[in-house]
Design a protein around this motif. Structure first.
Motif, short mmCIF file in Angstrom:
data_model
loop_
_atom_site.label_atom_id
_atom_site.label_comp_id
_atom_site.label_asym_id
_atom_site.label_seq_id
_atom_site.Cartn_x
_atom_site.Cartn_y
_atom_site.Cartn_z
N LEU A 139 19.82 -44.82 -57.22
CA LEU A 139 18.75 -45.53 -56.54
C LEU A 139 19.26 -46.90 -56.12
CD1 LEU A 139 15.77 -45.60 -55.66
CD2 LEU A 139 15.22 -46.58 -57.89
N TRP A 140 19.40 -47.11 -54.82
CA TRP A 140 19.87 -48.39 -54.32
C TRP A 140 18.79 -49.45 -54.50
CZ3 TRP A 140 21.56 -46.08 -48.95
CH2 TRP A 140 22.64 -45.20 -49.17
N LEU A 141 19.22 -50.69 -54.61
CA LEU A 141 18.27 -51.78 -54.75
C LEU A 141 18.78 -53.01 -54.01
CD1 LEU A 141 15.70 -52.99 -56.01
CD2 LEU A 141 17.08 -53.65 -57.98
N GLY A 145 14.44 -59.20 -49.89
CA GLY A 145 13.68 -58.45 -48.90
C GLY A 145 12.70 -57.49 -49.53
N ILE A 146 12.25 -56.53 -48.74
CA ILE A 146 11.22 -55.58 -49.16
C ILE A 146 11.83 -54.49 -50.03
CG2 ILE A 146 9.57 -53.86 -48.32
CD1 ILE A 146 9.24 -55.58 -45.82
N THR A 147 11.14 -54.17 -51.11
CA THR A 147 11.55 -53.06 -51.96
C THR A 147 10.78 -51.82 -51.54
OG1 THR A 147 12.02 -54.49 -53.86
CG2 THR A 147 11.59 -52.18 -54.32
N THR A 148 11.48 -50.83 -51.00
CA THR A 148 10.81 -49.62 -50.54
C THR A 148 11.78 -48.45 -50.53
OG1 THR A 148 9.55 -48.62 -48.72
CG2 THR A 148 11.30 -50.15 -48.13
N TYR A 149 11.25 -47.28 -50.76
CA TYR A 149 12.06 -46.06 -50.65
C TYR A 149 12.30 -45.76 -49.17
CZ TYR A 149 13.79 -41.69 -52.69
OH TYR A 149 14.59 -40.67 -53.13
N GLY A 158 15.20 -49.79 -52.63
CA GLY A 158 14.62 -49.76 -53.96
C GLY A 158 13.48 -48.76 -53.96
N ARG A 159 12.59 -48.91 -54.91
CA ARG A 159 11.44 -48.01 -54.96
C ARG A 159 10.24 -48.76 -55.52
NH1 ARG A 159 10.28 -42.85 -58.94
NH2 ARG A 159 8.22 -42.38 -58.11
N ASP A 164 5.53 -42.87 -52.10
CA ASP A 164 5.40 -41.43 -52.28
C ASP A 164 6.75 -40.79 -51.98
OD1 ASP A 164 4.74 -38.74 -52.32
OD2 ASP A 164 2.78 -39.06 -51.38
N VAL A 165 7.63 -40.78 -52.99
CA VAL A 165 9.02 -40.37 -52.74
C VAL A 165 9.13 -38.89 -52.38
CG1 VAL A 165 9.96 -42.19 -54.21
CG2 VAL A 165 9.44 -39.97 -55.21
#
Length: 208
Positions: A139-141, A145-149, A158-159, A164-165
Motif C-alpha cells: 500500500l503506497w502512501l 497531499g490527499i490520502t486516497t486509494y 494511501g487509503r 471503497d477499495v
C-alpha cells in the motif's frame, strides 16, 4: 546557592517517589491503574500489587517461538481475485520485492481471463502495466497531499477509511478506459459501512 538548589531538587525527587510508590493496602492509593498478576482487571481506582513487591502493571508480551508469514494484504482483495490459479499460498509468503517477477504474468493472465476485452482502464494502464502494479502488493502512501486509494485524480496515495477499495478495484478491472464498461461488474453494491466510523483514534467502526 547551588547547594540549596541541589537540596531542593533532591527533596522534590524524593517526594515524587513517595507519591507514586504502590502499596498492598487497597485503601490508600486512588486514581491509579489496577492490575492482578500483570493483567488489567478494568478497575481503574486502585493498585493491587498482589504481594510484598510491587510489579509493573500491564500485559507482558511473549515473542518467543518460531513465526512464519501466513497472509499478504497490502491492498485488500488483490490475492482473493488474482491468486486463484494455484499460487495463492505462494503469493502470501513472498516478500514484496520478489512479487512482480514471480506473479506479474500470472496476474495478467488472470486479468484477461476475467475480462477478455480488457485494453486499458480509468488510469490509462494496459494489462501488463496494471498487473505489474497490482502484483507488487504494497500500500503506497504519499507523505503529503490527499490520502486516497483512487478518487478519479490521485491514485494510490494511501487509503482513507471511507475509500471503497473493492469498488475501485472492480472499476479498474472491468470499467474500461472511461470507467463505464460492464456496469454490472464495477460495484459490489455495498456503498458504506453498517456502522459509522469513530471520531477518535483508531477511528475504525466497531463490530455490528
Amino acid at each position: 546557592m547551588k547547594t540549596y538548589k541541589y537540596i531542593t531538587l533532591f527533596a522534590l525527587f524524593t517526594a515524587s517517589l513517595l507519591f507514586v510508590q504502590c502499596s498492598d493496602d487497597d485503601d490508600n492509593v486512588i486514581m491509579q491503574e489496577t492490575c492482578n498478576d500483570g493483567v488489567l482487571n478494568g478497575d481503574e481506582t486502585e493498585i493491587d500489587c498482589g504481594g510484598t513487591t510491587c510489579e509493573p502493571c500491564g500485559v507482558v508480551l511473549d515473542f518467543s517461538g518460531t513465526y512464519k508469514q501466513e497472509d499478504q494484504m497490502g491492498r485488500p482483495g488483490i490475492n482473493t481475485v488474482f491468486g486463484t490459479e494455484g499460487f495463492k499460498d505462494a503469493f502470501n509468503v513472498t516478500v514484496p520485492s520478489e512479487m512482480q517477477v514471480a506473479f506479474q504474468n500470472k496476474f495478467e493472465a488472470r486479468l484477461l481471463a476475467l475480462n477478455p476485452g480488457y485494453t486499458s482502464n480509468a488510469l490509462g494502464l494496459n494489462a501488463e502495466v496494471f498487473t505489474t502494479v497490482l502484483s507488487n502488493d504494497v500500500l503506497w502512501l504519499a507523505q503529503s497531499g490527499i490520502t486516497t486509494y483512487f478518487n478519479g485524480t490521485e491514485v494510490l496515495t494511501g487509503r482513507a477509511l471511507s475509500d471503497d477499495v473493492i469498488d475501485i478495484s472492480l472499476l479498474l478491472i472491468f470499467g474500461g478506459a472511461d470507467g463505464t464498461e460492464n456496469p454490472g461488474l464495477t460495484s459490489d453494491g455495498v456503498p458504506t459501512n453498517d456502522v459509522a466510523f469513530a471520531t477518535s483514534f483508531p477511528y475504525l467502526a466497531g463490530p455490528f
